[in-house]
Design a protein around this motif. Structure first.
Motif, mmCIF file in Angstrom:
data_model
loop_
_atom_site.group_PDB
_atom_site.id
_atom_site.type_symbol
_atom_site.label_atom_id
_atom_site.label_comp_id
_atom_site.label_asym_id
_atom_site.label_seq_id
_atom_site.Cartn_x
_atom_site.Cartn_y
_atom_site.Cartn_z
ATOM 1 N N LYS A 1 7.415 -6.385 8.318
ATOM 2 C CA LYS A 1 8.248 -5.279 7.813
ATOM 3 C C LYS A 1 7.589 -4.608 6.606
ATOM 4 C CE LYS A 1 12.443 -7.169 9.717
ATOM 5 N NZ LYS A 1 13.467 -8.169 9.538
ATOM 6 N N ILE A 2 7.008 -5.438 5.749
ATOM 7 C CA ILE A 2 6.348 -4.879 4.550
ATOM 8 C C ILE A 2 5.171 -3.991 4.953
ATOM 9 C CG2 ILE A 2 4.928 -5.489 2.542
ATOM 10 C CD1 ILE A 2 6.693 -8.008 2.234
ATOM 11 N N LEU A 3 4.364 -4.503 5.858
ATOM 12 C CA LEU A 3 3.176 -3.738 6.281
ATOM 13 C C LEU A 3 3.574 -2.418 6.946
ATOM 14 C CD1 LEU A 3 0.853 -6.545 7.692
ATOM 15 C CD2 LEU A 3 0.676 -5.405 5.496
ATOM 16 N N ASN A 4 4.685 -2.486 7.675
ATOM 17 C CA ASN A 4 5.159 -1.290 8.364
ATOM 18 C C ASN A 4 5.679 -0.230 7.394
ATOM 19 O OD1 ASN A 4 7.485 0.075 10.369
ATOM 20 N ND2 ASN A 4 5.510 -0.458 11.275
ATOM 21 N N LYS A 5 6.060 -0.693 6.187
ATOM 22 C CA LYS A 5 6.612 0.247 5.208
ATOM 23 C C LYS A 5 5.585 0.712 4.181
ATOM 24 C CE LYS A 5 11.420 -1.248 5.446
ATOM 25 N NZ LYS A 5 12.473 -2.000 4.764
ATOM 26 N N LEU A 6 4.345 0.334 4.375
ATOM 27 C CA LEU A 6 3.310 0.763 3.413
ATOM 28 C C LEU A 6 3.246 2.286 3.349
ATOM 29 C CD1 LEU A 6 0.280 -1.618 4.052
ATOM 30 C CD2 LEU A 6 1.579 -1.413 1.944
ATOM 31 N N PRO A 7 3.072 2.846 2.172
ATOM 32 C CA PRO A 7 3.043 4.310 2.060
ATOM 33 C C PRO A 7 1.838 4.906 2.785
ATOM 34 C CG PRO A 7 2.416 3.292 -0.012
ATOM 35 C CD PRO A 7 2.877 2.198 0.870
ATOM 36 N N MET A 8 2.066 6.094 3.349
ATOM 37 C CA MET A 8 0.991 6.782 4.083
ATOM 38 C C MET A 8 0.199 7.665 3.119
ATOM 39 S SD MET A 8 1.057 6.465 7.608
ATOM 40 C CE MET A 8 1.111 7.926 8.617
ATOM 41 N N HIS A 9 -1.095 7.545 3.148
ATOM 42 C CA HIS A 9 -1.944 8.439 2.341
ATOM 43 C C HIS A 9 -2.136 9.757 3.081
ATOM 44 C CE1 HIS A 9 -3.221 5.572 -0.802
ATOM 45 N NE2 HIS A 9 -2.880 4.694 0.120
ATOM 46 N N LYS A 10 -2.290 10.825 2.287
ATOM 47 C CA LYS A 10 -2.436 12.143 2.918
ATOM 48 C C LYS A 10 -3.872 12.618 2.823
ATOM 49 C CE LYS A 10 2.151 13.759 3.133
ATOM 50 N NZ LYS A 10 2.908 14.935 3.459
ATOM 51 N N CYS A 11 -4.249 13.412 3.782
ATOM 52 C CA CYS A 11 -5.598 14.002 3.745
ATOM 53 C C CYS A 11 -5.644 15.069 2.663
ATOM 54 C CB CYS A 11 -5.930 14.641 5.089
ATOM 55 S SG CYS A 11 -6.177 13.449 6.392
ATOM 56 N N SER A 12 -6.841 15.379 2.214
ATOM 57 C CA SER A 12 -6.977 16.415 1.185
ATOM 58 C C SER A 12 -6.569 17.786 1.754
ATOM 59 C CB SER A 12 -8.422 16.465 0.693
ATOM 60 O OG SER A 12 -9.276 16.739 1.775
ATOM 61 N N ASP A 13 -6.243 18.712 0.877
ATOM 62 C CA ASP A 13 -5.745 20.028 1.308
ATOM 63 C C ASP A 13 -6.773 20.815 2.119
ATOM 64 O OD1 ASP A 13 -3.388 19.450 0.064
ATOM 65 O OD2 ASP A 13 -3.917 20.473 -1.829
#
Lengths: 210, 188
Positions: free
Chosen positions: B49-61
């Protein structure tokens, strides 16, 4: 046979009256550039996170994501609808990430001292220390990320695909070209190792029921 | 304890709810028996559950811009590459064609030479040079069978007699050699 029906995060997006990945790539193969853009928008973040969790460097990861999409563009006609598009693109990304990892290992031979110095900076905190309890905080993420990085690449790859990306065992088996039984075994061993390393963090996690 | 370790390999399947009913029941019995197994199973369930909730990083603009740039630059290189490949193919085809022509030509020439040799050899056989070897006395294979005209002894004697008669009569003999012997030809 496994009863797992959990689809990847990506496929859950597809079900909301949007064209599927396979429809988009088919349109792109016919020359529709807009379909390609849609695929890029759909996959760039999941791929970035997959590669980032695997390599641990966000800039390098973005370069690899770029390379992945470039290869999709260049080799669009090699995709046949026998496999899911997500499996195909993750296989490309996974191979590129592994190549990068091998390259790094070669470089590592010449810079062992620098590497050990860098590792010292982000050591895992002691079990009895006071870590952040919220999963989405930066520190916790770093700790988890570090624990994942400490896994051998073959375990790291499957645990990211399974628990971070949400792929089924069958999909993982297709992506990394390894038998289903081996995938299951690797996931289990990776989880056992991770829970050992992250026990202090997990035990405070309340939302657990078995 | 060994039983507990054996059960550990089923933890993931249990957490993912992919165990068959019999094994599941067995596993649940062991969970009650072994607190360590229970604790590990609970931790793994939480970990997922913890791994599934890890924040998603975004690509640069500028991700899309960079990608488009890369794609727009790449075809030129690939075009140049493909042209080079085309030229290389054409050149190698040309070289191959020239080599083939030379080879065929040399084979034809060889055949002509052997034909000419055969022809001249056959011509030599057709017109053999005059020889002093008496008819029928040689084993030389180059002399035609017609030339080795071995006649019966009585016939040869008769022929010799007639030649002697012709000589006596002053008539020039028509045949060079008369007898199948090692004797000197008759007209000499």
């Amino acid at each position: 046979m496994t009863k797992i029906t959990s689809e990847s995060k990506l496929n859950r997006i597809d079900s909301q009256n949007q064209p599927t990945d396979e429809e988009l790539i088919a349109r792109f193969q016919l020359g529709d550039g807009y379909a390609y853009d849609q695929l890029v928008r759909r996959y760039k973040e999941p791929l970035l996170n997959f590669i980032y969790r695997f390599l641990g460097d966000i800039v390098e990861s973005e370069d690899i994501v770029q390379e992945t999409f470039y290869r999709v563009y260049k080799n669009k006609h090699y995709y046949k609808e026998v496999a899911k598009f997500s499996t195909w693109i993750y296989t490309i990304a996974s191979n590129l990430a592994k190549t990068e990892l091998r390259r790094r290992r070669r470089r590592k031979i010449f810079s062992i001292h620098k590497e050990t110095a860098a590792e010292k900076e982000i050591e895992l905190p002691d079990v009895k220390s006071d870590p952040e309890k919220e999963v989405n905080t930066v520190l916790t993420e770093k700790v988890i990320h570090k624990a994942i990085s400490n896994l051998p690449p073959k375990f790291r790859q499957v645990i990211i695909l399974r628990d971070v990306q949400g792929f089924s065992y069958e999909e993982i088996s297709s992506i990394i070209k390894v038998p289903l039984g081996t995938v299951k075994s690797r996931v289990n061993r990776a989880r056992l190792r991770l829970q050992e390393d992250l026990r202090f963090l997990i035990e405070d996690f309340e939302d657990v029921s078995i | 304890m060994g039983d507990c370790d054996r059960m550990k390999k089923y933890i993931s399947d249990y957490v993912d709810k992919s165990l068959d009913p019999t094994t599941r029941k067995e596993f649940e019995n062991k969970l009650e028996l072994y607190p360590e197994l229970r604790s590990t199973t609970k931790n793994i369930s939480a970990l997922s559950k913890i791994l599934n909730k890890l924040p998603m990083h975004k690509c640069s603009d500028d991700f899309m811009i960079n990608l488009r740039q890369r794609i727009s630059v790449a075809p030129q290189h690939s075009q140049e590459k493909s042209n080079m490949v085309k030229y290389a193919f054409a050149f190698s085809f040309l070289v191959l064609a020239v080599i083939t022509i030379f080879q065929v030509n040399s084979i034809i020439n060889k055949q002509d030479n052997s034909n000419q040799f055969q022809q001249s050899f056959e011509n030599q056989q057709i017109t053999p040079e005059p020889t002093n070897i008496p008819v029928g006395t040689t084993n030389n294979p180059y002399i035609q069978n017609d030339a080795v005209d071995i006649k019966p002894r009585a016939e040869q004697d008769a022929l010799q007699d007639s030649l002697l008669e012709q000589k006596d009569a002053g008539i020039k003999p028509q045949t060079k050699y008369v007898k199948q012997t090692n004797k000197v030809p008759v007209n000499k």
